[in-house]
Each structure stands twice: as structure tokens, then as C-alpha cells.
Design a protein around this motif. Sequence first.
Motif, mmCIF file in Angstrom:
data_model
loop_
_atom_site.group_PDB
_atom_site.id
_atom_site.type_symbol
_atom_site.label_atom_id
_atom_site.label_comp_id
_atom_site.label_asym_id
_atom_site.label_seq_id
_atom_site.Cartn_x
_atom_site.Cartn_y
_atom_site.Cartn_z
ATOM 1 N N VAL A 112 47.112 -67.283 81.468
ATOM 2 C CA VAL A 112 47.921 -65.763 81.851
ATOM 3 C C VAL A 112 49.059 -65.819 81.859
ATOM 4 C CG1 VAL A 112 47.636 -64.804 84.434
ATOM 5 C CG2 VAL A 112 46.044 -65.997 83.739
ATOM 6 N N ILE A 113 50.203 -66.419 82.103
ATOM 7 C CA ILE A 113 51.551 -66.637 82.407
ATOM 8 C C ILE A 113 51.911 -66.479 80.475
ATOM 9 C CG2 ILE A 113 53.462 -67.240 82.793
ATOM 10 C CD1 ILE A 113 52.645 -69.031 84.686
ATOM 11 N N GLY A 114 51.246 -66.963 79.284
ATOM 12 C CA GLY A 114 51.704 -66.743 78.368
ATOM 13 C C GLY A 114 51.167 -65.216 78.039
ATOM 14 N N ALA A 115 50.155 -64.588 78.016
ATOM 15 C CA ALA A 115 49.551 -63.440 77.962
ATOM 16 C C ALA A 115 50.199 -62.310 78.156
ATOM 17 C CB ALA A 115 47.892 -63.570 78.768
ATOM 18 N N ALA A 116 51.154 -62.448 79.536
ATOM 19 C CA ALA A 116 51.175 -61.883 80.179
ATOM 20 C C ALA A 116 53.085 -61.726 79.360
ATOM 21 C CB ALA A 116 51.961 -61.526 81.629
ATOM 22 N N ILE A 117 53.988 -63.169 79.158
ATOM 23 C CA ILE A 117 54.966 -62.806 78.514
ATOM 24 C C ILE A 117 54.953 -61.580 77.364
ATOM 25 C CG2 ILE A 117 56.627 -63.959 77.382
ATOM 26 C CD1 ILE A 117 55.913 -66.193 79.487
ATOM 27 N N GLU A 118 53.596 -62.211 76.289
ATOM 28 C CA GLU A 118 53.578 -61.636 75.263
ATOM 29 C C GLU A 118 53.304 -60.032 75.857
ATOM 30 O OE1 GLU A 118 52.137 -60.333 71.342
ATOM 31 O OE2 GLU A 118 50.970 -59.925 73.373
ATOM 32 N N ARG A 119 52.248 -59.713 76.022
ATOM 33 C CA ARG A 119 51.946 -58.865 76.318
ATOM 34 C C ARG A 119 53.018 -57.327 76.754
ATOM 35 N NH1 ARG A 119 48.129 -55.920 73.862
ATOM 36 N NH2 ARG A 119 47.910 -54.150 75.288
ATOM 37 N N LEU A 120 53.994 -57.702 77.976
ATOM 38 C CA LEU A 120 55.170 -57.381 78.512
ATOM 39 C C LEU A 120 56.523 -57.863 77.459
ATOM 40 C CD1 LEU A 120 54.387 -58.139 82.005
ATOM 41 C CD2 LEU A 120 53.887 -55.547 80.737
ATOM 42 N N MET A 121 56.990 -59.015 76.959
ATOM 43 C CA MET A 121 58.037 -58.514 75.951
ATOM 44 C C MET A 121 58.164 -58.985 74.531
ATOM 45 S SD MET A 121 60.145 -61.172 79.684
ATOM 46 C CE MET A 121 58.644 -61.726 80.044
#
Length: 295
Positions: free
Chosen positions: A80-89
Motif C-alpha cells: 500500500v505504501i508503494g502504491a501511494a508513492i507511485e500514485r502521488l510522486m
Amino acid sequence: MPEPSFLFGQFVGGLTASMFLFVTAVGLSLIFGVLRVLNFAHGSLYMLGAYLAWQIMGWLGPGPEHFWFAVLGSALIVAVIGAAIERLMFRHLYDRPELYQLLFTYALVLVLADIVKIIWGTQQLSISRPVSLSGGTTIFGTLVPHYNLFIIALGPLLALGLWLLLHRSRAGRVIRAAVLDREMLGALGANVGWLYTGMFALGAFLAGLGGALVTPVKTIVPGMDVEVIVEVFIIVVIGGLGSLWGTFLGAVVFGQVLAFGILLMPRFSIFSVFALMAVILIVRPWGLLGRQPTR
């Protein structure tokens, strides 16, 4: 001449280390294969997996099989953290030069390292092996822990599962199409953005899984991210960036060269794997099973 049982022990030890690293390295290789991004922060996701597994074990308390819940839970949180990093940054950097991506992931390494120190401190942490795999079996005169046998079996099964996903499923066909021509895939109506997010999350999940699985045999400390990222980079360079089976072969070669190199050069065992990587880069820069770039 060393005893055969001793040599077998070295072989098993090298194979265990190989499979531990393969779980993490294959995530890095998948992300590069699809997104064409060298994620230097992959080791930080591995470290997060280890710390989260320890934290979840603390929340769950003592229990015979709580270890497995901690492993799965930590890997999912890292995904989930990885997905957030990819989507947001990360997605804002795909069209930028590779140097920007490397600088961003390096900055991410520093940020995540500080976050880990703030939350968990700098003391050494550890997790016990699961009760169901706490024993060992004697093979050819060598006592092999059951947990090591589990890891040795997990590596090939994971490689086979990922191969089936990529080559025997509709999702795999879409992923391979994205590797070949992402613009054409987008023009055909596929949601390339979410595909990238999914692949980054899968890579992060594997990094977290690797970090959580290694906790019974390695101490959890700040800095373990830097140590592992160097090792997995060597593995993917030896096997071939973006190659699933190349990563598997690279991990096996890395583990065996390190295990037997220490017999020949005890004080310079790590030198042998760096020397091997240098030879690969000179003779076959695309790796043992990687594809030669088309001009």
C-alpha cells in the motif's frame, strides 16, 4: 580438503541466502522491467517490511503462528505504501531523465531511514522463528533448519508463480504489452496508469515480504536497507535487469559465489561477487539471461 558434509553445508547456506535475496530482488527487477525505473528505495521498502513485521508481532503478542500473520500483514502494508508513492510522486518523473529518478529514490531512502529511526529507534530488534519451523533435519550429515528448507522451497515456487502470472494470464499479457509499447497499449484503452501502480505495489509487496521473512535469521537495524540494495543490484546486474529467471539465476550465483568464496578468501569474500559483476558488465552487460538492447 574439506569434508563433503561441510561443503554441502556451505551449498545449503548459499542457497538459503540466495532465495532470501531473490524474494526482494525479483520485485526490483519487475519494477524495472515494466516501469523502466531503477528504484534505489527498494531496500527501504525491504527494511520497512522487517520493522512492520516486528511491530505486528508486538501487537499480536505471543502465539504459535502469529509470525505468518506478521509476514503477510507487513508485506501488504508495504504494498500500500508503494502504491501511494507511485500514485502521488513517482508517476511525475516517468518522462524526466533517469538522473531525476535516481535522485528522487535516493532522497526517498534518506527520508524513510529517518522515519524508521524516529518510530523504532536505533536499537537492534529480532523475531523468533515460527514454532512450526523451529526444528531441523539432518541431510548428508548437515543439520538444516526447517525454516531454511522453507525459504529454499519458496524461491522456486515464487519464481514459477510470477512466470505463470506474466505468461499464462490476461493480466500478464497486458503487462508484457506495456513493456513493449506503453503508448500503443494506452491508445487501445488499457489503463496504463493503474497498471503501473499495480506493478509498483507488487514490487513493494515482494520487498516487504523479503524483509519480513529475513527477520528470524537477521537482526533488524537501521542500515539494513543499504546493505540489501547493494546485494540485489548485483543480483539483477548478473542475471539481467527485468529478467525473471535471470534474477533467479543471479541470486543462485551470488549466494554460491559468496558461500564458497569465503573458503578461498575468508577476508575478501565479498570481493568475489563484485569481481563477478565486473566481469559480467564487461563481457555481457545485459546480464546472463537479459536481452541485448536494440539499437
